[in-house]
Design an enzyme around this catalytic site. Structure first.
Site, PDB file in Angstrom:
ATOM      1  N   ARG A   1      11.748 -14.001 -19.849  1.00 18.20           N
ATOM      2  CA  ARG A   1      10.316 -13.830 -20.152  1.00 18.20           C
ATOM      3  C   ARG A   1       9.699 -12.662 -19.420  1.00 18.20           C
ATOM      4  NH1 ARG A   1       8.034 -18.947 -17.825  1.00 18.20           N
ATOM      5  NH2 ARG A   1       9.667 -18.432 -16.333  1.00 18.20           N
TER       6      ARG A   1
ATOM      7  N   GLN B   1     -10.309  -3.162   1.595  1.00 19.90           N
ATOM      8  CA  GLN B   1     -10.520  -2.368   0.387  1.00 19.90           C
ATOM      9  C   GLN B   1      -9.219  -2.259  -0.392  1.00 19.90           C
ATOM     10  OE1 GLN B   1     -12.796   1.228   1.137  1.00 19.90           O
ATOM     11  NE2 GLN B   1     -11.732   2.318  -0.482  1.00 19.90           N
ATOM     12  N   ASP B   2      -9.298  -2.340  -1.715  1.00 20.87           N
ATOM     13  CA  ASP B   2      -8.175  -2.081  -2.611  1.00 20.87           C
ATOM     14  C   ASP B   2      -8.496  -0.828  -3.413  1.00 20.87           C
ATOM     15  OD1 ASP B   2      -6.778  -4.325  -1.858  1.00 20.87           O
ATOM     16  OD2 ASP B   2      -7.009  -5.392  -3.746  1.00 20.87           O
ATOM     17  N   ASN B   3      -7.489   0.023  -3.626  1.00 21.06           N
ATOM     18  CA  ASN B   3      -7.663   1.259  -4.379  1.00 21.06           C
ATOM     19  C   ASN B   3      -6.584   1.367  -5.442  1.00 21.06           C
ATOM     20  OD1 ASN B   3      -9.808   2.282  -2.671  1.00 21.06           O
ATOM     21  ND2 ASN B   3      -8.240   2.600  -1.133  1.00 21.06           N
TER      22      ASN B   3
ATOM     23  N   ARG C   1      -0.575  14.025  -3.971  1.00 18.74           N
ATOM     24  CA  ARG C   1      -1.825  13.673  -3.288  1.00 18.74           C
ATOM     25  C   ARG C   1      -1.508  13.517  -1.798  1.00 18.74           C
ATOM     26  NH1 ARG C   1      -5.893  12.071  -6.978  1.00 18.74           N
ATOM     27  NH2 ARG C   1      -5.101  11.664  -9.068  1.00 18.74           N
TER      28      ARG C   1
ATOM     29  N   HIS D   1      -3.203  12.722   3.595  1.00 15.54           N
ATOM     30  CA  HIS D   1      -4.553  12.310   3.972  1.00 15.54           C
ATOM     31  C   HIS D   1      -4.544  11.313   5.122  1.00 15.54           C
ATOM     32  CE1 HIS D   1      -5.387  13.023  -0.571  1.00 15.54           C
ATOM     33  NE2 HIS D   1      -5.460  14.153   0.096  1.00 15.54           N
TER      34      HIS D   1
ATOM     35  N   LYS E   1      -2.298   1.144   5.570  1.00 14.96           N
ATOM     36  CA  LYS E   1      -2.203   1.031   4.112  1.00 14.96           C
ATOM     37  C   LYS E   1      -0.956   0.247   3.712  1.00 14.96           C
ATOM     38  CE  LYS E   1      -4.478   5.472   3.341  1.00 14.96           C
ATOM     39  NZ  LYS E   1      -4.334   6.831   2.818  1.00 14.96           N
TER      40      LYS E   1
ATOM     41  N   HIS F   1      -0.784  10.174   5.043  1.00 16.83           N
ATOM     42  CA  HIS F   1      -0.081   9.599   3.897  1.00 16.83           C
ATOM     43  C   HIS F   1      -0.224  10.506   2.679  1.00 16.83           C
ATOM     44  CE1 HIS F   1      -0.197   7.023   0.212  1.00 16.83           C
ATOM     45  NE2 HIS F   1       1.000   6.756   0.680  1.00 16.83           N
TER      46      HIS F   1
ATOM     47  N   TYR G   1      -3.136   0.402  -3.539  1.00  8.11           N
ATOM     48  CA  TYR G   1      -2.994   0.217  -2.100  1.00  8.11           C
ATOM     49  C   TYR G   1      -4.186  -0.501  -1.498  1.00  8.11           C
ATOM     50  CZ  TYR G   1      -5.560   4.735  -1.767  1.00  8.11           C
ATOM     51  OH  TYR G   1      -6.452   5.758  -1.892  1.00  8.11           O
TER      52      TYR G   1
ATOM     53  N   GLU H   1     -12.359  11.885   6.839  1.00  9.18           N
ATOM     54  CA  GLU H   1     -11.107  12.240   6.161  1.00  9.18           C
ATOM     55  C   GLU H   1     -10.641  13.641   6.537  1.00  9.18           C
ATOM     56  OE1 GLU H   1      -9.029  11.697   1.863  1.00  9.18           O
ATOM     57  OE2 GLU H   1     -11.048  12.527   1.839  1.00  9.18           O
TER      58      GLU H   1
ATOM     59  N   ASP I   1      -6.554  19.353  -1.261  1.00 13.24           N
ATOM     60  CA  ASP I   1      -5.184  19.362  -0.746  1.00 13.24           C
ATOM     61  C   ASP I   1      -4.638  20.777  -0.587  1.00 13.24           C
ATOM     62  OD1 ASP I   1      -5.357  16.635  -0.608  1.00 13.24           O
ATOM     63  OD2 ASP I   1      -4.136  16.259  -2.379  1.00 13.24           O
TER      64      ASP I   1
END
Length: 181
Positions: free
Chosen positions: A23, A47-49, A59, A62, A71, A118, A131, A142, A168
């Site tokens: 399944r 927090q969730d992203n 990316r 950071h 994370k 990261h 994440y 940042e 970046d």
């Protein structure tokens, strides 16, 4: 959950127990008790992203110099090369990096502690990257380190130049970056 060490002891790969049959599959993507047992402590996530990117997008690298974020990262569609760089000056692995391939197929997660930069490179036609973070995003805090910094010498396994955001492209060199004590 199976813990796979990296060359940086605090950054680990986590392999959840997957139950598969004709399944499909089931897995616990997050269980506080299981994660605490695996890591030796329970991170508190706030927090969730969710990031969606196309092939060749890179990316990172950071981090937040104040209000640093731990994370827990994973990929739910596609495949990425995920990289963590230790920016903790007091750490024996300061300036070293660890990487792993995260994919929808392998279902692995990567724990990246506070004090790390990261980044990730999308290897598949596209990828959905999810994440959890231990601190809220703070634009003023940042910072970005260049993905191609020669002192870090990260092997991105990238045969062509990656697709980068303007931020970046303007990242700092590792030697001049703000780091953690």
């Amino acid at each position: 959950m199976h813990v796979i060490p990296t060359k940086i002891p605090d950054a680990v790969i986590l392999e959840p127990k997957v139950y598969e049959d004709e399944r499909g599959f089931f897995l616990e993507s997050y269980n506080e008790k299981t994660l605490a047992k695996s890591l030796g402590f329970a991170p508190h996530f706030v927090q969730d992203n969710h990031s969606h990117s196309r092939q060749g997008v890179l990316r990172g690298l950071h981090y937040q110099i104040t209000s640093p974020q731990g994370k827990l990262v994973r990929v739910v569609t596609g495949e990425v090369l995920d990289v963590a760089v230790d920016l903790r000056r007091s750490s024996p692995t300061f300036g070293q990096w660890a990487s792993c391939v995260l994919s929808a197929e392998n279902k692995r997660q990567f724990w990246i502690p506070e004090g790390f930069a990261h980044g990730f490179l999308v290897l598949s036609p596209s990828a959905d990257f999810l994440y959890k973070t231990t601190n809220y995003y703070c634009a003023e805090a940042e910072r970005t380190i260049r993905w191609d910094d020669p002192d870090l010498a990260i092997d991105w396994q990238c045969p062509v130049p990656p697709i980068l955001s303007q931020k970046d492209q303007q990242g700092q060199w590792f030697k001049s970056a703000e780091v953690f004590v």
